[in-house]
Design a protein around this motif. Structure first.
Motif, short mmCIF file in Angstrom:
data_model
loop_
_atom_site.label_atom_id
_atom_site.label_comp_id
_atom_site.label_asym_id
_atom_site.label_seq_id
_atom_site.Cartn_x
_atom_site.Cartn_y
_atom_site.Cartn_z
N UNK A 74 0.82 -1.21 0.00
CA UNK A 74 0.00 0.00 0.00
C UNK A 74 0.85 1.26 0.00
N UNK A 75 1.93 1.26 0.75
CA UNK A 75 2.77 2.46 0.85
C UNK A 75 3.70 2.55 -0.35
N UNK A 76 4.11 3.77 -0.68
CA UNK A 76 5.02 3.97 -1.81
C UNK A 76 6.35 3.27 -1.56
N UNK A 77 6.85 3.33 -0.32
CA UNK A 77 8.15 2.71 -0.01
C UNK A 77 8.10 1.21 -0.22
N UNK B 285 -11.17 -7.29 -4.47
CA UNK B 285 -9.98 -7.54 -5.31
C UNK B 285 -8.81 -6.67 -4.89
N UNK B 286 -7.65 -7.25 -4.86
CA UNK B 286 -6.42 -6.51 -4.61
C UNK B 286 -5.24 -7.36 -5.05
N UNK B 287 -4.11 -6.73 -5.28
CA UNK B 287 -2.92 -7.47 -5.66
C UNK B 287 -2.33 -8.16 -4.44
N UNK B 288 -2.16 -9.46 -4.55
CA UNK B 288 -1.56 -10.24 -3.47
C UNK B 288 -0.26 -10.87 -3.98
N UNK B 289 0.76 -10.86 -3.12
CA UNK B 289 2.08 -11.35 -3.51
C UNK B 289 2.51 -12.45 -2.54
N UNK B 290 3.32 -13.38 -3.07
CA UNK B 290 3.92 -14.43 -2.25
C UNK B 290 5.38 -14.60 -2.67
N UNK B 291 6.20 -15.02 -1.75
CA UNK B 291 7.57 -15.37 -2.11
C UNK B 291 7.59 -16.61 -2.97
N UNK C 20 3.94 -5.91 5.28
CA UNK C 20 4.32 -4.55 4.94
C UNK C 20 4.63 -3.75 6.20
N UNK C 21 3.83 -3.94 7.25
CA UNK C 21 4.09 -3.26 8.50
C UNK C 21 5.42 -3.66 9.09
N UNK C 22 5.77 -4.94 8.99
CA UNK C 22 7.07 -5.40 9.48
C UNK C 22 8.21 -4.73 8.72
N UNK C 23 8.07 -4.65 7.40
CA UNK C 23 9.09 -4.00 6.57
C UNK C 23 9.26 -2.54 6.98
#
Length: 333
Positions: free
Chosen positions: A63-66, A100-106, A308-311
């Motif tokens: 969600x965040x730009x970073x 709907x949203x983009x979901x990512x996995x390693x 994302x919060x952890x990052x």
């Protein structure tokens, strides 16, 4: 003799490694200590001869730009993939498609991007830190007969584990101790045949199970492997049950759901369980810091509890320590 570093990071999950990466990029000598045999924390994948399961974090969003910039880097390096399969929600009566949203996995396992980060750092695995002590030089970290020293320290651990290490007299000890965290039981299953459901993952808002996923639908996976997460309330009520008891109860709950959805009871070829004692936190802070004493807390229990919060928590922890160092240098000049 104690080995000296600029910063010691305890915990090699997303928060710890993102903090260490940021500090290393700024020219700091960083040591990462991890009690487990591998990196990743809850970005974990369990493997055996029958297959693999992401039994902790299931996916992440950006969600965040970073974090979107970081995700773009991992995508170009093929360290993560987009999980395009549909996600549903069940309210006890009806199945409906989730927003709907983009979901990512390693790929091929959840901690793949963290492996790339760790490869650039000095990481020591299977190190059980037993105590940290404030000294005139900063912090001393003890792990049995091993001792390390650094002016600055990042505890990238669940809040209760951080609280157990921080000296009682330190002002951050009470702050960490008073942050509640909730458990989660995970059950890993393999079926002999495919289960024909219209979704790859589903939020379950009724009963013992809170989430279920066809793990094999994720990029880089194969087979008929399923993952169940129990609800917080159920996990708390069954926290000290044996793994076998948990497996039996959650399989019964899953089979009842499958029957409601018109599916025959599967033949489960494999079943395993893992208890995440500190799975979820509720703090909205990005970081807990006492940078003037060289101590910062980071983790996925901060900034909303997501990957994302952890990052972002790790980045903020690193920046807090870099700012404190810069301030000290200005005061000395």
């Amino acid at each position: 003799m104690a080995a000296s570093w600029d910063v010691i990071v305890i915990g090699a999950g997303m928060a710890g490694l993102s903090a260490a990466q940021q500090l290393h990029a700024a020219g700091r000598r960083v040591l990462v200590l991890e009690k487990s045999r591998g990196i990743g924390g809850r970005m974990a994948t369990r493997r055996d001869e029958t297959g693999q399961w992401d039994h902790g974090a299931q996916y992440f969003t950006a969600r965040s730009a970073a974090f979107r910039r970081q995700v773009a880097i991992w995508l170009r390096a093929n360290l993560i993939g987009r999980w395009h399969a549909p996600i549903y929600a069940w309210d006890g009566q009806n199945l409906s498609i989730s927003s709907p949203q983009q979901r990512f996995v390693g790929t091929p396992k959840m901690n793949a991007p963290l492996g790339a980060i760790a490869a650039t750092l000095d990481v020591k695995l299977s190190v059980q830190v037993t105590a940290i002590e404030a000294t005139a030089q900063g912090w001393q970290v003890n792990a049995g007969e091993q001792i390390w020293q650094a002016p600055q320290l990042v505890l990238a651990l669940p809040a209760p584990q951080a609280a157990a290490l921080i000296p009682v007299a330190h002002p951050m000890q009470a702050a960490a101790e008073n942050i509640p965290m909730s458990p989660c039981w995970a059950v890993m299953l393999s079926s002999e045949h495919a289960i024909n459901l219209p979704f790859a993952g589903a939020f379950i808002n009724d009963g013992a199970i809170s989430w279920l996923a066809h793990n094999s639908s994720k990029p880089g996976r194969s087979g008929q492997h399923w993952l169940l997460h129990a609800s917080v309330a159920w996990s708390q009520a069954h926290l000290e049950d044996s793994a076998d008891e948990v497996i039996a109860l959650l399989i019964q709950a899953f089979n009842r759901l499958l029957a409601r959805w018109g599916q025959a009871e599967p033949h489960w070829q494999h079943a395993g369980a893992h208890r995440w004692r500190f799975a979820q936190g509720s703090s909205t802070q990005a970081v807990v810091q006492s940078a003037e004493t060289g101590l910062v807390l980071a983790g996925d229990w901060l900034a909303g509890g997501r990957i994302e919060g952890a990052y972002l928590s790790g980045i903020d922890a690193a920046n807090a320590l870099l700012a404190a160092t810069a301030g000290q240098q200005r005061n000395q000049s």
